[in-house]
Design a protein around this motif. Structure first.
Motif, PDB file in Angstrom:
ATOM      1  N   UNK A 171       0.814  -1.233   0.000  1.00  0.00           N
ATOM      2  CA  UNK A 171       0.000   0.000   0.000  1.00  0.00           C
ATOM      3  C   UNK A 171       0.839   1.271   0.000  1.00  0.00           C
ATOM      4  N   UNK A 172       2.004   1.224   0.665  1.00  0.00           N
ATOM      5  CA  UNK A 172       2.894   2.390   0.706  1.00  0.00           C
ATOM      6  C   UNK A 172       3.381   2.725  -0.701  1.00  0.00           C
ATOM      7  N   UNK A 173       3.880   1.713  -1.400  1.00  0.00           N
ATOM      8  CA  UNK A 173       4.413   1.970  -2.738  1.00  0.00           C
ATOM      9  C   UNK A 173       3.302   2.294  -3.742  1.00  0.00           C
ATOM     10  N   UNK A 174       2.133   1.705  -3.574  1.00  0.00           N
ATOM     11  CA  UNK A 174       1.031   2.057  -4.471  1.00  0.00           C
ATOM     12  C   UNK A 174       0.651   3.524  -4.297  1.00  0.00           C
ATOM     13  N   UNK A 175       0.570   3.962  -3.041  1.00  0.00           N
ATOM     14  CA  UNK A 175       0.195   5.357  -2.776  1.00  0.00           C
ATOM     15  C   UNK A 175       1.265   6.318  -3.277  1.00  0.00           C
TER      16      UNK A 175
END
Length: 289
Positions: A206-210
């Motif tokens: 989720x961190x890298x997607x955001x």
């Protein structure tokens, strides 16, 4: 843009994400941004909210954040300056929230005695600290390219990983960042030298997607379709969760401790070197913050 062995579209995406991390990585930048998350503030108000930052440290950070397009500066008089988040800065706030969630879940915490129950519980950590400590793990050079390459390759040898994440550098250059990522419990290595993401490393999705969506100027609602970090089916966890480590943010009494290092040609850890750790750091929990 850093050279990788990844497809051009993924490599461009990775480059935008690493540049975004470098923009946020300098210490206290996230604190400054979150201080203005509710409304613009005058310089004296920011200084009052961050009293540990003297003028010589606060002012240069504000200047760099303005130059990076995350803050806007309005000068009414030489001694009356208002700072506020720009449009891009406001769009970053949900991303920082995602990063804080990962930090709150995975970063090692000190414990304190709960007077109501008599039990020791994790000490509350400011949201900005969760964000800053998470970024400290994934912003160092080669850390994020290696994590992306492992996400794509799954279990990999160091040689194949180096060819994917850093093909323009000598194979031996992959060992130092891999050692650091292993110490921080983001990757794990077996006795045959095969490397894979840990549960905490996989949970960076989720961190890298955001970050990817924000860096591309896309809404976060489109982040789930990321070509590398798209959600994967829930997997049963067959081993106890471990805290990810993070660099200490407060002065500590230092002690020396030996740790194993991974050397080129070794199938697994085989030598030792002396490192500095805060006194009292948990033997199995990595560096405390």
């Amino acid at each position: 843009m850093a050279t990788t062995g990844l497809p051009e579209s993924i490599s461009s995406d990775l480059s935008r994400v690493t540049q975004s991390l470098q923009m946020l990585a300098p210490r206290w930048n996230v604190w400054v941004l979150l201080t203005m998350s509710e409304k613009p503030l005058r310089y004296r108000e920011i200084k009052g909210a961050l009293p540990w930052l003297p003028d010589g440290q606060l002012h240069p950070r504000l200047v760099r954040l303005v130059d990076s397009g995350l803050l806007e500066r309005t000068e009414f008089e030489p001694q009356d300056v208002l700072y506020g988040l720009s449009v891009r800065g406001r769009e970053l706030l949900p991303v920082l929230g995602v990063i804080a969630t990962w930090g709150g879940r995975h970063l090692e915490k000190e414990t304190v005695l709960d007077p109501a129950t008599g039990h020791r519980v994790p000490k509350a950590v400011p949201r900005a600290q969760d964000v800053e400590d998470t970024i400290a793990l994934i912003a160092p050079r080669q850390a994020t390219p290696i994590l992306w390459a492992l996400r794509i390759r799954g279990t990999s040898s160091a040689k194949a990983l180096a060819a994917t994440a850093m093909p323009d550098r000598h194979l031996t250059n992959v060992y130092e960042p891999l050692n650091r990522l292993a110490e921080d419990f983001l990757v794990t290595k077996d006795r045959e030298g095969r490397v894979e993401l840990t549960a905490a490393g996989r949970d960076l999705a989720p961190v890298y997607r955001a970050l990817s969506a924000w860096a591309a100027g896309a809404p976060l609602t489109e982040a789930a379709s990321h070509p590398v970090w798209a959600p994967e089916p829930e997997q049963p966890r067959d081993r106890p969760a471990m805290w990810a480590a993070t660099q200490p943010r407060i002065p500590a009494v230092l002690t020396t401790q030996t740790r194993a290092t991974w050397k080129p040609g070794d199938p697994f850890f085989s030598d030792t070197t002396t490192v500095i750790r805060p006194a009292g750091a948990a033997a199995t929990g990595g560096r405390t913050r």
